[in-house]
Design a protein around this motif. Structure first.
Motif, PDB file in Angstrom:
ATOM      1  N   UNK A  57       0.827  -1.199   0.000  1.00 48.49           N
ATOM      2  CA  UNK A  57       0.000   0.000   0.000  1.00 48.49           C
ATOM      3  C   UNK A  57       0.855   1.240   0.000  1.00 48.49           C
ATOM      4  N   UNK A  58       0.202   2.373  -0.069  1.00 50.90           N
ATOM      5  CA  UNK A  58       0.920   3.641  -0.105  1.00 50.90           C
ATOM      6  C   UNK A  58       1.644   3.901   1.214  1.00 50.90           C
TER       7      UNK A  58
ATOM      8  N   UNK B  38       5.428  -9.818   5.726  1.00 47.88           N
ATOM      9  CA  UNK B  38       6.272  -8.957   4.899  1.00 47.88           C
ATOM     10  C   UNK B  38       5.729  -7.528   4.923  1.00 47.88           C
ATOM     11  N   UNK B  39       6.495  -6.630   5.532  1.00 45.40           N
ATOM     12  CA  UNK B  39       6.176  -5.197   5.509  1.00 45.40           C
ATOM     13  C   UNK B  39       6.783  -4.638   4.234  1.00 45.40           C
ATOM     14  N   UNK B  40       6.024  -4.676   3.187  1.00 46.34           N
ATOM     15  CA  UNK B  40       6.432  -4.541   1.787  1.00 46.34           C
ATOM     16  C   UNK B  40       7.132  -5.828   1.367  1.00 46.34           C
ATOM     17  N   UNK B  41       7.107  -6.087   0.072  1.00 47.25           N
ATOM     18  CA  UNK B  41       7.519  -7.399  -0.398  1.00 47.25           C
ATOM     19  C   UNK B  41       8.107  -7.288  -1.798  1.00 47.25           C
ATOM     20  N   UNK B  42       8.045  -8.414  -2.519  1.00 47.24           N
ATOM     21  CA  UNK B  42       8.515  -8.427  -3.898  1.00 47.24           C
ATOM     22  C   UNK B  42       7.705  -7.480  -4.786  1.00 47.24           C
ATOM     23  N   UNK B  43       6.565  -6.992  -4.294  1.00 50.13           N
ATOM     24  CA  UNK B  43       5.781  -6.035  -5.080  1.00 50.13           C
ATOM     25  C   UNK B  43       6.410  -4.638  -5.101  1.00 50.13           C
ATOM     26  N   UNK B  44       7.551  -4.475  -4.457  1.00 48.74           N
ATOM     27  CA  UNK B  44       8.315  -3.237  -4.637  1.00 48.74           C
ATOM     28  C   UNK B  44       8.597  -2.987  -6.113  1.00 48.74           C
ATOM     29  N   UNK B  45       8.786  -4.068  -6.864  1.00 46.04           N
ATOM     30  CA  UNK B  45       9.162  -3.900  -8.275  1.00 46.04           C
ATOM     31  C   UNK B  45       8.063  -3.232  -9.085  1.00 46.04           C
ATOM     32  N   UNK B  46       6.823  -3.616  -8.852  1.00 48.24           N
ATOM     33  CA  UNK B  46       5.732  -3.015  -9.629  1.00 48.24           C
ATOM     34  C   UNK B  46       5.204  -1.751  -8.978  1.00 48.24           C
ATOM     35  N   UNK B  47       5.763  -1.401  -7.809  1.00 56.03           N
ATOM     36  CA  UNK B  47       5.334  -0.199  -7.102  1.00 56.03           C
ATOM     37  C   UNK B  47       6.408   0.850  -7.080  1.00 56.03           C
TER      38      UNK B  47
ATOM     39  N   UNK C 198      -1.743   4.486 -10.783  1.00 58.12           N
ATOM     40  CA  UNK C 198      -1.689   3.663 -12.000  1.00 58.12           C
ATOM     41  C   UNK C 198      -0.943   2.357 -11.745  1.00 58.12           C
ATOM     42  N   UNK C 199       0.172   2.449 -11.003  1.00 53.64           N
ATOM     43  CA  UNK C 199       0.945   1.241 -10.701  1.00 53.64           C
ATOM     44  C   UNK C 199       0.133   0.276  -9.845  1.00 53.64           C
ATOM     45  N   UNK C 200      -0.603   0.817  -8.877  1.00 55.06           N
ATOM     46  CA  UNK C 200      -1.453  -0.013  -8.022  1.00 55.06           C
ATOM     47  C   UNK C 200      -2.515  -0.721  -8.856  1.00 55.06           C
TER      48      UNK C 200
END
Length: 302
Positions: free
Chosen positions: A83-84, A139-148, A227-229
């Motif tokens: 999330x943001x 995970x406090x943020x995860x592999x989705x860092x890449x798309x975020x 948009x990324x979300x």
């Protein structure tokens, strides 16, 4: 110990539990003078504090039962929080783990990748943190860092982002096939709410550490993050690991709703325990306790 003394002691311990949560909450009510002119913008929860504390402690008791069940059955649980910035991820993670055994429930919040990690398979640095049997990993943020954040801040190329989208769903299916239960939460807040929380962090010395240059830059790129979300949720919402959106403007409701939902996702049951008996202390009449030097003790200032 008499029954009255025991009751008083138990009540004091219970009060300490309430105080622990109160200490975590009290700074939410300390609005700096510099923010007086925007105090009307602050989100006012219609959930009263008594109800909040009662429900939180009830849910935390259920989390302890979940922990026991995970350990007893050898389950492997991964919970992803995305999330943001300032959306409330850290707050709910604190409440989930507050009364759990840190050897069973671990929090993973990885820093920026090193140069060596940048040269590895993208998911490689996350794999060592995955749970073994009987463990829960948050995970406090995860592999989705890449798309975020990596995408929005241009730390990753469009080709790298596209490769991530092509790989991530299969990566998560592999995790699920290995026996891991994967639950993914996206915390959502409004533009105005994020602005207020950032202002609070700027003016509150107890929260300034939470505000990084990256957070400030993210304010300028609100629409890029949106948009990324939207693309992330659209392309990675798979049956094996669907996304669940947590409305985060009301912090207290968000915490209770998220914890309640997480519990509902797991078929946990009460684990039978053998009765615990406190053994009698061994007493040696010939032993004399040594008197230690005063300088070894912490000064009694309070």
């Amino acid at each position: 110990m008499s029954d009255d003394s025991a009751r008083t002691w138990v009540e004091a311990e219970w009060q300490d539990s309430l105080d622990e949560e109160l200490e975590m909450e009290i700074d939410d009510h300390l609005i700096a003078k510099e923010l007086a002119f925007i105090s009307d913008l602050k989100h006012k929860s219609d959930l009263d504090r008594t109800t909040y504390f009662h429900e939180l402690l009830r849910l935390q008791a259920e989390l302890v039962k979940l922990q026991d069940w995970v350990q007893h059955t050898g389950q492997k649980l991964v919970v992803v929080f995305e999330g943001r910035d300032a959306a409330g991820k850290g707050g709910v993670i604190k409440r989930i783990t507050q009364r759990l055994n840190p050897r069973v429930a671990r929090v993973v919040a990885l820093p920026a990748p090193t140069e060596r990690e940048k040269s590895q398979w993208y998911f490689q640095r996350y794999v060592p943190h995955l749970p073994a049997a009987g463990e829960m990993v948050l995970f406090d943020r995860s592999w989705y860092n890449r798309s975020g954040v990596e995408r929005v801040m241009e730390f990753a190329t469009e080709d790298q982002v596209e490769a991530f989208f092509n790989d991530v769903s299969e990566f998560e299916r592999m995790l699920v096939r290995s026996g891991i239960v994967l639950v993914k939460y996206w915390f959502s807040i409004t533009d105005q709410e994020q602005q207020l929380r950032f202002l609070m962090r700027i003016h509150d010395p107890l929260k300034q550490w939470k505000l990084s240059p990256m957070d400030l830059e993210s304010r300028k790129r609100w629409e890029d993050y949106t948009k990324a979300k939207e693309e992330t949720l659209e392309r990675t919402n798979i049956p094996e690991a669907p996304w669940f959106i947590v409305e985060g403007n009301d912090k207290k409701k968000a915490r209770l709703n998220c914890i309640n939902h997480l519990l509902s996702m797991m078929p946990y049951e009460d684990v039978p325990h053998d009765p615990i008996h406190l053994p009698e202390r061994v007493f040696n009449p010939d032993y004399e306790r040594k008197v230690l030097p005063d300088e070894l003790y912490v000064p009694q200032k309070f």
